[in-house]
Design a protein around this motif. Structure first.
Motif, PDB file in Angstrom:
ATOM      1  N   ILE A 178       0.859  -1.186   0.000  1.00  0.00           N
ATOM      2  CA  ILE A 178       0.000   0.000   0.000  1.00  0.00           C
ATOM      3  C   ILE A 178       0.891   1.230   0.000  1.00  0.00           C
ATOM      4  O   ILE A 178       1.690   1.435   0.924  1.00  0.00           O
ATOM      5  CB  ILE A 178      -0.938   0.041   1.217  1.00  0.00           C
ATOM      6  CG1 ILE A 178      -1.762  -1.247   1.319  1.00  0.00           C
ATOM      7  CG2 ILE A 178      -1.864   1.257   1.113  1.00  0.00           C
ATOM      8  CD1 ILE A 178      -2.697  -1.288   2.520  1.00  0.00           C
ATOM      9  N   ALA A 179       0.763   2.042  -1.045  1.00  0.00           N
ATOM     10  CA  ALA A 179       1.498   3.301  -1.142  1.00  0.00           C
ATOM     11  C   ALA A 179       0.555   4.452  -0.834  1.00  0.00           C
ATOM     12  O   ALA A 179      -0.596   4.461  -1.284  1.00  0.00           O
ATOM     13  CB  ALA A 179       2.105   3.464  -2.530  1.00  0.00           C
ATOM     14  N   ALA A 180       1.040   5.420  -0.075  1.00  0.00           N
ATOM     15  CA  ALA A 180       0.251   6.606   0.245  1.00  0.00           C
ATOM     16  C   ALA A 180       1.200   7.749   0.574  1.00  0.00           C
ATOM     17  O   ALA A 180       2.325   7.532   1.035  1.00  0.00           O
ATOM     18  CB  ALA A 180      -0.691   6.339   1.419  1.00  0.00           C
ATOM     19  N   HIS A 181       0.724   8.965   0.332  1.00  0.00           N
ATOM     20  CA  HIS A 181       1.551  10.137   0.578  1.00  0.00           C
ATOM     21  C   HIS A 181       1.766  10.312   2.074  1.00  0.00           C
ATOM     22  O   HIS A 181       0.826  10.279   2.866  1.00  0.00           O
ATOM     23  CB  HIS A 181       0.896  11.384  -0.017  1.00  0.00           C
ATOM     24  CG  HIS A 181       1.838  12.522  -0.208  1.00  0.00           C
ATOM     25  ND1 HIS A 181       2.176  13.376   0.816  1.00  0.00           N
ATOM     26  CD2 HIS A 181       2.530  12.942  -1.310  1.00  0.00           C
ATOM     27  CE1 HIS A 181       3.032  14.282   0.365  1.00  0.00           C
ATOM     28  NE2 HIS A 181       3.254  14.047  -0.922  1.00  0.00           N
ATOM     29  N   GLU A 182       3.022  10.496   2.445  1.00  0.00           N
ATOM     30  CA  GLU A 182       3.378  10.532   3.860  1.00  0.00           C
ATOM     31  C   GLU A 182       2.721  11.699   4.593  1.00  0.00           C
ATOM     32  O   GLU A 182       2.392  11.590   5.784  1.00  0.00           O
ATOM     33  CB  GLU A 182       4.900  10.622   3.991  1.00  0.00           C
ATOM     34  CG  GLU A 182       5.424  10.442   5.388  1.00  0.00           C
ATOM     35  CD  GLU A 182       6.915  10.182   5.425  1.00  0.00           C
ATOM     36  OE1 GLU A 182       7.321   9.060   5.113  1.00  0.00           O
ATOM     37  OE2 GLU A 182       7.677  11.129   5.733  1.00  0.00           O
ATOM     38  N   ALA A 192      -1.719   2.066  10.068  1.00  0.00           N
ATOM     39  CA  ALA A 192      -2.943   1.459  10.606  1.00  0.00           C
ATOM     40  C   ALA A 192      -3.684   0.691   9.518  1.00  0.00           C
ATOM     41  O   ALA A 192      -4.217  -0.407   9.770  1.00  0.00           O
ATOM     42  CB  ALA A 192      -3.835   2.542  11.201  1.00  0.00           C
ATOM     43  N   LEU A 193      -3.716   1.236   8.309  1.00  0.00           N
ATOM     44  CA  LEU A 193      -4.378   0.547   7.206  1.00  0.00           C
ATOM     45  C   LEU A 193      -3.641  -0.751   6.871  1.00  0.00           C
ATOM     46  O   LEU A 193      -4.268  -1.778   6.561  1.00  0.00           O
ATOM     47  CB  LEU A 193      -4.434   1.465   5.982  1.00  0.00           C
ATOM     48  CG  LEU A 193      -5.215   0.948   4.774  1.00  0.00           C
ATOM     49  CD1 LEU A 193      -6.682   0.727   5.122  1.00  0.00           C
ATOM     50  CD2 LEU A 193      -5.083   1.923   3.594  1.00  0.00           C
ATOM     51  N   CYS A 194      -2.326  -0.724   6.934  1.00  0.00           N
ATOM     52  CA  CYS A 194      -1.540  -1.930   6.670  1.00  0.00           C
ATOM     53  C   CYS A 194      -1.769  -2.992   7.745  1.00  0.00           C
ATOM     54  O   CYS A 194      -1.771  -4.190   7.452  1.00  0.00           O
ATOM     55  CB  CYS A 194      -0.057  -1.582   6.549  1.00  0.00           C
ATOM     56  SG  CYS A 194       0.349  -0.712   5.020  1.00  0.00           S
ATOM     57  N   ASP A 195      -1.943  -2.562   8.982  1.00  0.00           N
ATOM     58  CA  ASP A 195      -2.278  -3.517  10.046  1.00  0.00           C
ATOM     59  C   ASP A 195      -3.584  -4.239   9.723  1.00  0.00           C
ATOM     60  O   ASP A 195      -3.697  -5.457   9.900  1.00  0.00           O
ATOM     61  CB  ASP A 195      -2.418  -2.786  11.385  1.00  0.00           C
ATOM     62  CG  ASP A 195      -1.078  -2.400  11.998  1.00  0.00           C
ATOM     63  OD1 ASP A 195      -0.080  -3.080  11.696  1.00  0.00           O
ATOM     64  OD2 ASP A 195      -1.041  -1.438  12.776  1.00  0.00           O
ATOM     65  N   ILE A 196      -4.559  -3.496   9.250  1.00  0.00           N
ATOM     66  CA  ILE A 196      -5.845  -4.099   8.862  1.00  0.00           C
ATOM     67  C   ILE A 196      -5.636  -5.060   7.703  1.00  0.00           C
ATOM     68  O   ILE A 196      -6.140  -6.188   7.700  1.00  0.00           O
ATOM     69  CB  ILE A 196      -6.850  -2.996   8.480  1.00  0.00           C
ATOM     70  CG1 ILE A 196      -7.215  -2.165   9.717  1.00  0.00           C
ATOM     71  CG2 ILE A 196      -8.101  -3.594   7.849  1.00  0.00           C
ATOM     72  CD1 ILE A 196      -7.970  -0.891   9.391  1.00  0.00           C
ATOM     73  N   ALA A 197      -4.865  -4.613   6.692  1.00  0.00           N
ATOM     74  CA  ALA A 197      -4.635  -5.445   5.510  1.00  0.00           C
ATOM     75  C   ALA A 197      -3.935  -6.748   5.862  1.00  0.00           C
ATOM     76  O   ALA A 197      -4.251  -7.808   5.308  1.00  0.00           O
ATOM     77  CB  ALA A 197      -3.816  -4.670   4.478  1.00  0.00           C
ATOM     78  N   LYS A 198      -2.991  -6.692   6.818  1.00  0.00           N
ATOM     79  CA  LYS A 198      -2.265  -7.925   7.186  1.00  0.00           C
ATOM     80  C   LYS A 198      -3.218  -8.960   7.766  1.00  0.00           C
ATOM     81  O   LYS A 198      -3.126 -10.160   7.436  1.00  0.00           O
ATOM     82  CB  LYS A 198      -1.157  -7.604   8.198  1.00  0.00           C
ATOM     83  CG  LYS A 198      -0.284  -8.820   8.531  1.00  0.00           C
ATOM     84  CD  LYS A 198       0.487  -9.295   7.302  1.00  0.00           C
ATOM     85  CE  LYS A 198       1.445 -10.431   7.609  1.00  0.00           C
ATOM     86  NZ  LYS A 198       0.768 -11.733   7.724  1.00  0.00           N
ATOM     87  N   ILE A 210       3.321  -4.436   2.993  1.00  0.00           N
ATOM     88  CA  ILE A 210       4.360  -3.408   3.083  1.00  0.00           C
ATOM     89  C   ILE A 210       3.739  -2.032   2.935  1.00  0.00           C
ATOM     90  O   ILE A 210       3.022  -1.760   1.966  1.00  0.00           O
ATOM     91  CB  ILE A 210       5.441  -3.595   2.001  1.00  0.00           C
ATOM     92  CG1 ILE A 210       6.045  -5.005   2.071  1.00  0.00           C
ATOM     93  CG2 ILE A 210       6.537  -2.544   2.156  1.00  0.00           C
ATOM     94  CD1 ILE A 210       7.096  -5.269   1.015  1.00  0.00           C
ATOM     95  N   ALA A 211       4.008  -1.164   3.911  1.00  0.00           N
ATOM     96  CA  ALA A 211       3.629   0.244   3.820  1.00  0.00           C
ATOM     97  C   ALA A 211       4.691   0.978   3.019  1.00  0.00           C
ATOM     98  O   ALA A 211       5.876   0.915   3.343  1.00  0.00           O
ATOM     99  CB  ALA A 211       3.507   0.844   5.220  1.00  0.00           C
TER     100      ALA A 211
END
Length: 410
Positions: A178-182, A192-198, A210-211
């Motif tokens: 997941i890529a997003a603007h810092e 937090a979104l990556c935690d959900i995705a995992k 991977i964030a």
């Protein structure tokens, strides 16, 4: 307890494995093709030119290891005698991904297939994406396909800034990225979104989420930042790292090692923005930690140059690291063993942007169980685990479940 320093030159494969055709990687050779490109004048930029200049790595035995793996010569300046023990290792694990390579080096091969996503548009299962939207409180996502980490920013970065929708993509590996603007999306929100995705991809047996934070305002200026975070499935058994901690030893993660092992068996982690910063951290830890394991991953070889198919950049990065080796040597004592290796290949001359299934170098230098490592050919090792078993012997640990220790002092 003695001390070991393991340095993973991330993605520096040294020749296609016998089963490389199964992965579409027949004839790949990360190191060999870089050397040949340099010799032919095809790897010049404003930072370097001409033949590859890595005298210290050659002195340790990297060139000899590569020649043994590919079974043919390379245009290398080998006027200095090899001082280390060298060979190459075949991967026993089923894939060519980062966790499998590192875990196998540490005595735990992955003997099953990780879950991956099909090579098609909308490659992620609909239910997965619906749950991600609902649980992550987001209105939509972008990409949903196989893509390189830099190209996906060119294609979707500006749309991400307009819509606020995160960019979800994958590769040949078992990974959801997941890529997003810092700044506009927010780093903690991305984590937090990556935690959900995992949690959502765990039932699919996907190894990592991977964030991938980035900065910049246009496709021409987007750049990934150093705040990458890997959420990895924990190793399914004990590794070298666990054995060290069981004996009250210290395991220092330099770079992304901690993330790769889901922080299992890791005492603490130090990070830096690039390879040279990671070398600085390694040298600093060598002053502080005199027993146990300092485990280093130099990620730029893979992320900045291998995946981006940047031959000149890869060559320059090798020359930069080579120039720092005397600093490493100056800090070595008679109880210190150095291992240089890789976790897979990522041939910058090979089509696509993914890892390549290759042998990895096995290069030992320093002292083994109190005796100087002798210059010798270790030949072909049947598993990356031979390296971990050798380090376990040096640290006077119980034998690991996999691997045969190399003879370094004969």
């Amino acid at each position: 307890m003695n001390r070991a320093i393991i340095i993973i030159l991330d993605s520096l494969g040294i020749g296609a494995s016998a089963d490389a055709a199964k992965y579409g990687d027949q004839n790949s050779d990360t190191f060999g093709h870089i050397v040949e490109a340099c010799e032919a004048g095809l790897a010049n930029n404003n930072m370097r030119s001409g033949p590859l200049k890595i005298p210290n790595l050659l002195r340790f035995g990297l060139g000899a290891a590569a020649v043994g793996s590919r079974k043919q010569s390379l245009p290398l300046d080998t006027h200095e005698a090899v001082q280390g023990a060298y060979g190459h290792a075949v991967e026993l694990s089923s894939g060519k991904d980062t966790p499998s390579g590192h875990w196998e080096i540490s005595g735990l091969p992955v003997l099953f297939e990780w879950g991956t996503f099909p090579k098609q548009e909308n490659c992620f299962p609909a239910k997965l994406m619906q749950d991600l939207l609902a649980q992550g409180n987001i209105k939509g996502t972008l990409a949903n396909k196989h893509c390189s980490g830099t190209q996906v920013l060119v294609e979707y970065g500006e749309e991400h800034l307009r819509t606020g929708q995160p960019i979800c993509y994958t590769s040949d590996d078992s990974v959801f990225q997941i890529a997003a603007h810092e700044e506009t999306f927010g780093l903690e929100r991305l984590y937090a979104l990556c935690d959900i995705a995992k949690k959502l991809v765990d039932p699919l047996n996907v190894t990592r989420v991977i964030a991938r934070p980035f900065k910049g305002l246009t496709a021409a200026t987007f750049e990934r930042t150093e705040n990458r975070k890997d959420l990895t499935t924990p190793p399914m058994g004990a590794t070298l790292l666990d054995h060290i901690q069981d004996k009250n030893g210290t395991v220092v993660s330099v770079g992304k090692i901690g993330d790769i092992f889901a922080h299992k068996g890791v005492s603490y982690t130090v990070k830096a923005a690039d390879n040279m910063g990671l070398v600085d951290q390694m040298l600093d830890q060598m002053d502080k930690v005199k027993e146990g394991l300092i485990f280093v991953n130099l990620v730029d070889f893979d992320s900045k140059y291998g995946h981006r198919r940047n031959v000149a950049g890869y060559a320059h990065a090798l020359e930069e690291f080579d120039a720092r080796i005397p600093e490493l040597e100056a800090k070595l004592g008679q109880q210190d063993l150095v291992l240089l290796s890789a976790d897979h290949g990522c041939d910058p001359t090979w089509p696509g942007s993914h890892h390549t299934r290759e042998h990895v170098p096995v290069v030992f230098y320093g002292h083994y169980c109190g005796e100087a490592v002798k210059a010798c050919n270790l030949g072909e090792r049947a598993s990356f685990a031979d390296m971990g078993q050798t380090v376990a012997c040096h640290l006077n640990l119980e034998p690991l479940n996999y691997g045969t220790a190399c003879e370094l002092t004969r």
